[in-house]
Design a protein around this motif. Structure first.
Motif, PDB file in Angstrom:
ATOM      1  N   HIS A  98      -3.992  -0.964  -6.663  1.00 13.05           N
ATOM      2  CA  HIS A  98      -2.686  -0.912  -6.010  1.00 13.05           C
ATOM      3  C   HIS A  98      -1.811   0.184  -6.619  1.00 13.05           C
ATOM      4  O   HIS A  98      -1.164   0.946  -5.910  1.00 13.05           O
ATOM      5  CB  HIS A  98      -1.998  -2.271  -6.091  1.00 13.05           C
ATOM      6  CG  HIS A  98      -0.889  -2.419  -5.106  1.00 13.05           C
ATOM      7  ND1 HIS A  98      -0.611  -3.580  -4.465  1.00 13.05           N
ATOM      8  CD2 HIS A  98       0.020  -1.520  -4.640  1.00 13.05           C
ATOM      9  CE1 HIS A  98       0.413  -3.401  -3.651  1.00 13.05           C
ATOM     10  NE2 HIS A  98       0.806  -2.149  -3.751  1.00 13.05           N
ATOM     11  N   GLU A 101      -2.898   3.502  -5.413  1.00 12.40           N
ATOM     12  CA  GLU A 101      -2.391   3.782  -4.056  1.00 12.40           C
ATOM     13  C   GLU A 101      -0.947   4.280  -4.114  1.00 12.40           C
ATOM     14  O   GLU A 101      -0.579   5.211  -3.410  1.00 12.40           O
ATOM     15  CB  GLU A 101      -2.498   2.510  -3.202  1.00 12.40           C
ATOM     16  CG  GLU A 101      -2.002   2.668  -1.772  1.00 12.40           C
ATOM     17  CD  GLU A 101      -0.592   2.146  -1.568  1.00 12.40           C
ATOM     18  OE1 GLU A 101       0.033   2.523  -0.570  1.00 12.40           O
ATOM     19  OE2 GLU A 101      -0.104   1.376  -2.401  1.00 12.40           O
ATOM     20  N   HIS A 102      -0.123   3.658  -4.980  1.00  4.67           N
ATOM     21  CA  HIS A 102       1.270   4.128  -5.129  1.00  4.67           C
ATOM     22  C   HIS A 102       1.281   5.595  -5.560  1.00  4.67           C
ATOM     23  O   HIS A 102       2.031   6.403  -5.027  1.00  4.67           O
ATOM     24  CB  HIS A 102       2.001   3.306  -6.198  1.00  4.67           C
ATOM     25  CG  HIS A 102       2.482   1.966  -5.718  1.00  4.67           C
ATOM     26  ND1 HIS A 102       3.658   1.406  -6.136  1.00  4.67           N
ATOM     27  CD2 HIS A 102       1.936   1.076  -4.854  1.00  4.67           C
ATOM     28  CE1 HIS A 102       3.820   0.219  -5.556  1.00  4.67           C
ATOM     29  NE2 HIS A 102       2.779  -0.002  -4.776  1.00  4.67           N
ATOM     30  N   CYS A 196       8.068  -2.922  -4.170  1.00  5.75           N
ATOM     31  CA  CYS A 196       6.771  -3.581  -3.988  1.00  5.75           C
ATOM     32  C   CYS A 196       6.760  -4.882  -4.781  1.00  5.75           C
ATOM     33  O   CYS A 196       7.180  -4.912  -5.928  1.00  5.75           O
ATOM     34  CB  CYS A 196       5.649  -2.655  -4.464  1.00  5.75           C
ATOM     35  SG  CYS A 196       4.025  -3.376  -4.240  1.00  5.75           S
ATOM     36  N   HIS A 200       1.151  -4.738 -10.764  1.00  3.98           N
ATOM     37  CA  HIS A 200       0.430  -3.476 -11.006  1.00  3.98           C
ATOM     38  C   HIS A 200       0.155  -3.361 -12.500  1.00  3.98           C
ATOM     39  O   HIS A 200       0.809  -4.035 -13.292  1.00  3.98           O
ATOM     40  CB  HIS A 200       1.291  -2.268 -10.597  1.00  3.98           C
ATOM     41  CG  HIS A 200       1.847  -2.364  -9.219  1.00  3.98           C
ATOM     42  ND1 HIS A 200       2.927  -3.150  -8.921  1.00  3.98           N
ATOM     43  CD2 HIS A 200       1.476  -1.784  -8.054  1.00  3.98           C
ATOM     44  CE1 HIS A 200       3.191  -3.060  -7.627  1.00  3.98           C
ATOM     45  NE2 HIS A 200       2.331  -2.247  -7.073  1.00  3.98           N
TER      46      HIS A 200
END
Ligand SMILES: [Zn+2]
Length: 400
Positions: A98, A101-102, A196, A200
């Motif tokens: 995740h 992806e950020h 979000c 993470h």
């Protein structure tokens, strides 16, 4: 209301909590370490008092933990203190991917002005959709290089709790907010800043590697596939093994493998072409030999023929004669029937009425049947040829 401990203490693997509600296989707790299905990320899994969790979802202000076995629900009642244990390998994989992806999304935005219109993390890989139809290899390589530079720089990931939309909008957010209060903002300094709710990793170095594995057109967007962390390692390990096997097979190393494969393909194409010419030659010879029969229906068994050779032979025969053809091959354990267009002999009909022991079918001008033994194959070929001859004879009688 369930307190989402996973948003503050992302590395907590075990914890106790109090049951506040139980219904069917659904357990609600006063606090939890299990992140729900949200923001494109699948939920965490693990156990509550040793009972396995099947799914975790958000319902209003509650997090609902659904157990794998509904009958385990009997072990829980409101007020109980229970022990939660997370499937850490799964959670860490989610946190690596995740944040990866950020980072990629932040870089595609800052470098190319592209917006991310959807993220999904699957079991195999993660995807996100960029608002462009023009994504070049150079853009992908550069984004990948910059993303991995953020990993080498070991940047601390900042998570900020912001009470109001007004306050959050003072931050350089990559995407528009979808909530008005209690906003969680995740910042990778100098790379990305976005709201979000998912957990993470705390430092970019924990991602290990960020790899874009492919991209394709998706609606009016481009869907980018990626793998981070251990997923990327496993992918590299598998590909390395595959390349090692191919290298040995082609007596090449990873630098010369591709050109050796291309050379082998060219050679194979040449052999295939020669083989097809050779096969056509055999079919022509077979057709000439069979057409010399003084009979209304051409029959014959062609030893060593596969179905393809039977078909080519029948085609070559049709160039010589209009007579119906019943040919077979013990190797293919098959019988092929053909007749000229407009002929009273209907191949499919003969197969349907006579080939009880075989599997097959076809239309008026061509049909085929496969048998389990040569005895039934030969029996059918004989009957089919007799039937075709009979049909021709009847037709002739009517005409006369
Ligand atoms: Zn996110």
């Amino acid at each position: 209301m369930t307190e989402k401990i996973y948003q503050k203490e992302r590395y907590l693997k075990k914890m106790t909590a109090k049951v506040t509600d139980v219904s069917s296989a659904d357990i609600i707790l006063d606090r939890t370490i299990f992140a729900s299905d949200a923001g494109g990320q699948p939920c965490d899994l693990g156990t509550i008092n040793g009972c396995r969790i099947k799914s975790v979802t958000e319902r209003g202000n509650d997090i609902v933990h659904t157990l794998e076995r509904a009958e385990d629900e009997a072990d829980f009642k409101p007020g109980d203190t229970v022990e939660l244990k997370i499937d850490w390998a799964r959670r860490f994989d989610h946190m690596q991917n995740h944040l990866g992806e950020h980072i990629l999304s932040g870089i595609f935005k800052s470098e190319y002005g592209l917006d991310n219109h959807g993220f999904h993390l699957g079991d195999e890989d993660g995807t996100f959709d960029l608002d462009t139809l023009e994504l070049s290899d150079e853009m992908i390589d550069r984004a990948e290089d910059l993303a991995n530079q953020a990993v080498y720089d070991a940047l601390p990931v900042e998570v900020t709790f912001v009470k109001s939309r007004e306050e959050a909008e003072k931050l350089p957010l990559r995407k528009q907010l979808t909530v008005d209060s209690d906003i969680l903002v995740v910042t990778v300094p100098g790379v990305d800043c976005v709201a979000c709710c998912c957990p993470h990793v705390a430092n970019t170095s924990e991602i290990g590697i960020i790899k874009i594995t492919g991209h394709e057109k998706y609606k009016q967007l481009t869907r980018v596939h990626f793998k981070c962390g251990r997923r990327a390692l496993l992918d590299y390990r598998q590909k390395h093994k595959d390349v090692a096997v191919l290298s040995e097979r082609y007596s090449a190393d990873e630098f010369t493998l591709l050109s050796k494969v291309e050379k082998a393909e060219k050679k194979n194409d040449k052999i295939r072409k020669e083989y097809n010419e050779f096969k056509t030659g055999i079919a022509e010879a077979n057709a000439r030999r069979l057409s010399e029969q003084d009979a209304p229906v051409i029959t014959g068994e062609i030893g060593g023929a596969d179905m393809d050779l039977l078909r080519i032979t029948a085609k070559k025969l049709s160039e010589i004669t209009d007579a119906p053809v019943v040919i077979s091959s013990p190797e293919a354990m098959s019988v092929l029937l053909t007749s000229a267009k407009g002929s009273p002999v209907k191949c499919g009909m003969i197969v349907r009425s006579l080939a009880a022991e075989g599997r097959g079918g076809g239309g008026d001008t061509q049909a085929q049947v496969v048998f389990n033994d040569t005895e039934h194959m030969r029996e059918f070929a004989e009957k089919a040829a007799a039937e075709a001859a009979e049909v021709l004879k009847n037709e002739q009688d009517i005409t006369n």
